[in-house]
Design a protein around this motif. Structure first.
Motif, mmCIF file in Angstrom:
data_model
loop_
_atom_site.group_PDB
_atom_site.id
_atom_site.type_symbol
_atom_site.label_atom_id
_atom_site.label_comp_id
_atom_site.label_asym_id
_atom_site.label_seq_id
_atom_site.Cartn_x
_atom_site.Cartn_y
_atom_site.Cartn_z
ATOM 1 N N ARG A 71 0.818 -1.213 0.000
ATOM 2 C CA ARG A 71 0.000 0.000 0.000
ATOM 3 C C ARG A 71 0.854 1.267 0.000
ATOM 4 N N ASP A 73 0.100 3.877 -1.327
ATOM 5 C CA ASP A 73 -0.798 5.015 -1.209
ATOM 6 C C ASP A 73 -1.077 5.358 0.247
ATOM 7 N N ILE A 74 -0.617 4.493 1.178
ATOM 8 C CA ILE A 74 -0.853 4.723 2.602
ATOM 9 C C ILE A 74 0.453 4.930 3.357
ATOM 10 N N TYR A 178 -8.367 8.323 5.792
ATOM 11 C CA TYR A 178 -8.262 6.920 5.368
ATOM 12 C C TYR A 178 -9.375 6.120 6.030
ATOM 13 N N ILE A 183 -10.628 -0.726 5.230
ATOM 14 C CA ILE A 183 -9.381 -1.466 4.998
ATOM 15 C C ILE A 183 -9.346 -2.717 5.864
ATOM 16 N N SER A 335 -9.861 6.739 -6.856
ATOM 17 C CA SER A 335 -9.806 6.814 -5.398
ATOM 18 C C SER A 335 -11.157 6.440 -4.796
ATOM 19 N N ASN A 337 -11.935 7.220 -1.602
ATOM 20 C CA ASN A 337 -12.340 8.204 -0.593
ATOM 21 C C ASN A 337 -12.306 9.586 -1.215
ATOM 22 N N ARG A 379 -0.811 9.718 -1.956
ATOM 23 C CA ARG A 379 -0.612 9.666 -0.509
ATOM 24 C C ARG A 379 -0.532 11.076 0.073
ATOM 25 N N HIS A 382 -3.861 12.362 0.535
ATOM 26 C CA HIS A 382 -4.715 11.485 1.355
ATOM 27 C C HIS A 382 -5.775 10.765 0.514
ATOM 28 N N GLN A 384 -6.991 7.409 -1.340
ATOM 29 C CA GLN A 384 -6.788 5.976 -1.105
ATOM 30 C C GLN A 384 -7.304 5.164 -2.287
ATOM 31 N N SER A 387 -8.264 -1.837 -2.766
ATOM 32 C CA SER A 387 -7.269 -2.849 -2.385
ATOM 33 C C SER A 387 -6.772 -3.626 -3.600
ATOM 34 N N ALA A 390 -3.975 -1.789 -5.114
ATOM 35 C CA ALA A 390 -2.783 -1.897 -4.275
ATOM 36 C C ALA A 390 -2.084 -3.230 -4.511
#
Length: 549
Positions: A71, A73-74, A178, A183, A335, A337, A379, A382, A384, A387, A390
């Protein structure tokens, strides 16, 4: 926090001992600590200390760390590198326990079921243990047996993780953007599927079907009469791991071929099958001959459904057109979010990123750094990713890294380019437009593809509660490009469809609005009203000119 007091206390103690006392407080676990706790080893970085803590916490947390290592992106790069080293090893389960589990699941002892069975494990991981065996017809197989008690332990830890995610989301503003609860829920679904060997068997069969016509890719056979949710019997693969010294010592031409073979298989999974192996590390890839490779371990997989493929198609098209606005919209579309992103700053970051690749063909670009920079932008804002994206990203990084190990000049972009071009082309030009492509040309097709993006942008504004003002100047770039095609009728179709779309946006419900995202629908309605719209448009222009005169 539920009835798992002892496990909560254990989690708090291990985190604090590895130097994460402040995190335990953030997690609401401070009350489980008798004192302030140790600050961890000073000669280790934070990412390394986190890796050690997760390994000590056991299978669920090891798997969590492995997932988080995919991840970017996190998490920042340092944590990704450390967590990618997490090993899912565990003490051996005694042979007598393994034999007993096999008999419970398959109804007979290993001596009855197999011609030969080895008590010494080939591997012992946190979820299962693998043993070599031979069927009565002489076929070599591997028996994977799930560790006793692992399901109960994983279920308890998953409940704890979901509770902790909820607590963090409500009490720590730093992670507010996030969706930690989502998640956590997605991770729980993935891990529960990995505990089920029936699911892994079905995954293997799906890969085998997808590569049935490719003799260069070997997917091992599942023996269903000796397989349950706790025991998996699968054909044993013999060969060299793709990063073994013997493989690295092969002639350059053979290594180049193997690198391209593995890369083409990975790209086919993404662009053609929409179903990919999410953990293609060197230990899961075997070289059987200099023209054939085999895949193993199908517990972790990912899917790219039609909608997600569409989003990826939009991004590929945007990158191919070097269009900053389209890239921004595509990334926001990907994304899951919607934080309070400053879109002007976001666009400037994308423009800076694009300058590095300006004038370079896809086949000349290293894919991993390109994706890494995009993920860094997401990232920082922010944003996301799903999955699946990712996991796909991890697959791409592993594939390109493996290819570079075999051939320092290997470039995944050369393998991706034909698929990406086809994918972007199909996204820009729906099937029904192909008959008209030779007449309209690529510019007309791209123009048609832009219309739903304009409407989608309006929907985004409406989602954000922003008042929408339609200005004639905003239509000028679209009209200029239409006029360059030399076909006023196409321009009239676009204007009429766009104007009618605006009317529908203000009058219809949200589900009906989504119809306008399809260029075929927008264009079809535009045909119906094109002539009237064209006359109205030209009349207004003439009237405006007369008035100015």
């Amino acid at each position: 926090m539920g009835n798992h007091f002892e496990r909560y206390a254990e989690v708090a103690e291990i985190l604090a001992r590895h130097g994460f006392g402040s995190l335990t407080t953030r997690l609401g676990l401070g009350r489980f600590l008798p004192g302030s706790g140790s600050q961890g080893s000073e000669d280790l970085s934070d990412p390394e200390r986190l890796r050690r803590a997760l390994e000590e916490l056991g299978p669920t947390f090891i798997k969590l760390g492995q997932v988080l290592s995919t991840r970017p992106d996190i998490l920042p790069p340092g944590y990704l590198t450390a967590l990618s080293k997490l090993q899912s090893s565990a003490p051996e389960v005694p042979a007598g326990t393994i034999r007993s589990l096999i008999e419970q699941e398959l109804g007979a002892s290993p001596e009855e079921l197999f011609k030969a069975f080895s008590d010494s494990p080939l591997a012992s991981a946190s979820i299962g243990q693998a043993h070599a065996a031979t069927l009565h017809d002489g076929t070599a197989v591997v028996i994977k047996v799930r560790r006793p008690g692992v399901v109960a332990q994983v279920q308890e830890d998953l409940e704890i993780l979901q509770n902790l995610a909820q607590h963090l989301s409500r009490n720590w503003t730093l992670v507010a953007d996030y969706n930690l609860e989502a998640i956590s829920a997605n991770f729980a679904t993935t891990l529960r599927a990995e505990l089920d060997y029936l699911q892994e068997g079905h995954n293997a069969e799906r890969f085998a079907k997808n590569f049935a016509d490719d003799p260069s890719i070997h997917i091992p056979k599942i023996y269903w009469n000796r397989t349950t949710s706790r025991v998996l019997t699968i054909e044993r693969i013999f060969g060299l791991k793709i990063d073994d010294e013997e493989v690295l010592a092969m002639p350059a031409a053979e290594k180049n071929f193997l690198a391209e073979l593995a890369a083409k298989a990975a790209v086919k999974m993404i662009f053609e099958d929409g179903f990919f192996h999410a953990d293609p590390h060197p230990g899961n890839l075997f070289v059987e001959t200099n023209t054939r490779i085999a895949l193993i371990d199908f517990g972790m997989v990912g899917e790219v459904d039609k909608e997600l493929r569409g989003h990826l198609g939009n991004l590929l098209l945007a990158l191919s057109l070097n269009d900053a606005d389209r890239i921004c919209r595509s990334l926001l579309e990907l994304s899951i979010n919607r934080p309070s992103t400053d879109r002007s700053v976001f666009r400037q970051d994308v423009l800076r990123f694009m300058k590095q690749y300006q004038g370079r063909a896809l086949g000349e670009i290293e894919i991993s750094p390109l994706i890494g920079e995009i993920l860094a932008i997401l990232r920082n804002h922010h944003l996301q990713l799903p999955s699946e994206i990712a996991m796909l990203t991890k697959m791409v990084f592993m594939t390109e890294g493996m290819g570079a190990r075999l051939n320092p000049d290997f470039n995944l972009g050369t393998v991706v380019k034909p698929y990406a071009s086809k994918f972007a082309f199909e996204r820009a030009i729906p099937q029904d437009f192909l008959r008209n492509f030779s007449r309209w040309g690529l510019d007309a097709a791209v123009l048609a593809a832009e219309l739903p993006d304009r409407v989608r942008k309006l929907i985004d504004h409406l989602d954000d509660g922003v008042e929408v003002h339609l200005r004639a100047a905003e239509l000028d770039p679209l009209m200029t490009r239409a006029e360059q095609i030399g076909n006023r009728l196409v321009a009239g179709m676009i204007v009429a469809a766009f104007i009618r779309g605006i009317g529908e946006l203000t009058a219809a419900d949200r589900e009906r609005l989504r119809i306008w995202q399809n260029p075929l629908v927008a264009g079809g309605v535009g045909v119906v009203t094109a002539f009237g719209g064209y006359l109205a448009w030209t009349s207004r222009r003439r009237g405006g000119r007369a008035h100015r005169q």
